[in-house]
Design a protein around this motif. Structure first.
Motif, short mmCIF file in Angstrom:
data_model
loop_
_atom_site.label_atom_id
_atom_site.label_comp_id
_atom_site.label_asym_id
_atom_site.label_seq_id
_atom_site.Cartn_x
_atom_site.Cartn_y
_atom_site.Cartn_z
N GLN A 126 0.81 -1.22 0.00
CA GLN A 126 0.00 0.00 0.00
C GLN A 126 0.84 1.27 0.00
OE1 GLN A 126 -3.13 -0.95 3.09
NE2 GLN A 126 -4.01 0.87 2.14
N GLY A 130 1.24 1.98 -6.53
CA GLY A 130 -0.06 2.51 -6.93
C GLY A 130 -0.25 3.99 -6.67
N GLU A 131 -1.43 4.46 -7.06
CA GLU A 131 -1.77 5.88 -6.96
C GLU A 131 -1.82 6.35 -5.50
OE1 GLU A 131 -5.53 8.67 -8.13
OE2 GLU A 131 -4.98 7.09 -9.55
N GLU A 132 -2.42 5.55 -4.63
CA GLU A 132 -2.48 5.91 -3.21
C GLU A 132 -1.07 6.08 -2.64
OE1 GLU A 132 -4.20 4.22 1.07
OE2 GLU A 132 -4.21 2.90 -0.68
N GLU A 134 1.64 6.93 -4.29
CA GLU A 134 2.23 8.16 -4.84
C GLU A 134 1.70 9.39 -4.11
OE1 GLU A 134 4.75 8.57 -6.98
OE2 GLU A 134 4.91 6.39 -6.91
N GLU A 135 0.40 9.41 -3.82
CA GLU A 135 -0.19 10.53 -3.08
C GLU A 135 0.40 10.61 -1.68
OE1 GLU A 135 -4.41 9.87 -3.24
OE2 GLU A 135 -4.51 10.28 -5.40
N ARG A 137 3.31 9.46 -0.70
CA ARG A 137 4.70 9.86 -0.82
C ARG A 137 4.81 11.38 -1.01
NH1 ARG A 137 6.73 6.02 -1.66
NH2 ARG A 137 6.25 5.01 -3.58
#
Length: 173
Positions: A126, A130-132, A134-135, A137
């Motif tokens: 997690q 994935g996109e979550e 990256e957000e 981070r």
């Protein structure tokens, strides 16, 4: 054993520092898979590791020092509290800052609260994929930058500490 298996199953590269006890040789087979240490060999200081650009996440027990080190390094966390204030620190990281994912520990425990390898694998994935991720981070990097600015000369922490020293000096002289 569950941590080792979960980390390996996540497919992510990692550094894992474990202190060897006096019965290490006898206990090795009880807490890591056979050949695990040889496959995953390596060590480095925590702060230097966290500050390296290649580090994508940090599995932490949520002690305040480790939490601050990860926050100021701008690194998202997998939270695994064991006792005391660590549960509050976990909530701060996961619910307030939103730069971490809980592995699912709900109460004080020296044994890892029965967390299984699947929970470790899921939490690591997690924060890494994935996109979550990256957000998270991006938020972690922004909070880390704020933390670094606070301790620079004339930053808020620098100024507050300077004011404390001045106040103590006035009362002690």
């Amino acid at each position: 054993m569950e941590i080792a298996m979960g980390l390996e199953a996540s497919g992510q590269q990692f550094i894992w520092v474990v202190r060897k006890g006096e019965n290490y040789e006898k206990e090795e087979a009880d807490w890591v898979p056979i050949g695990f240490e040889k496959r995953m060999k390596g060590w480095a200081p925590q702060v230097l590791i966290l500050d390296h650009e290649a580090v994508g996440g940090f599995v932490t027990h949520c002690g305040w020092n480790s939490t601050l080190e990860a926050v100021t390094a701008g690194v998202p966390m997998v939270t695994w509290p064991m006792a005391a204030e660590q549960f509050y620190n976990e909530k701060f990281v996961t619910h307030i800052l939103k730069i971490g994912v809980s592995v699912g520990v709900l109460q004080w425990s020296r044994e890892g609260d029965g967390i299984k390898r699947e929970a470790v694998e899921k939490a690591v994935s997690q924060i890494m994929v994935g996109e979550e991720a990256e957000e998270m981070r991006g938020r972690a990097k922004a909070v880390g930058e704020m933390g670094r600015r606070a301790v620079e000369e004339w930053g808020s922490s620098y100024s507050d500490f300077d004011a404390l020293i001045e106040e103590l000096r006035l009362h002690c002289l």
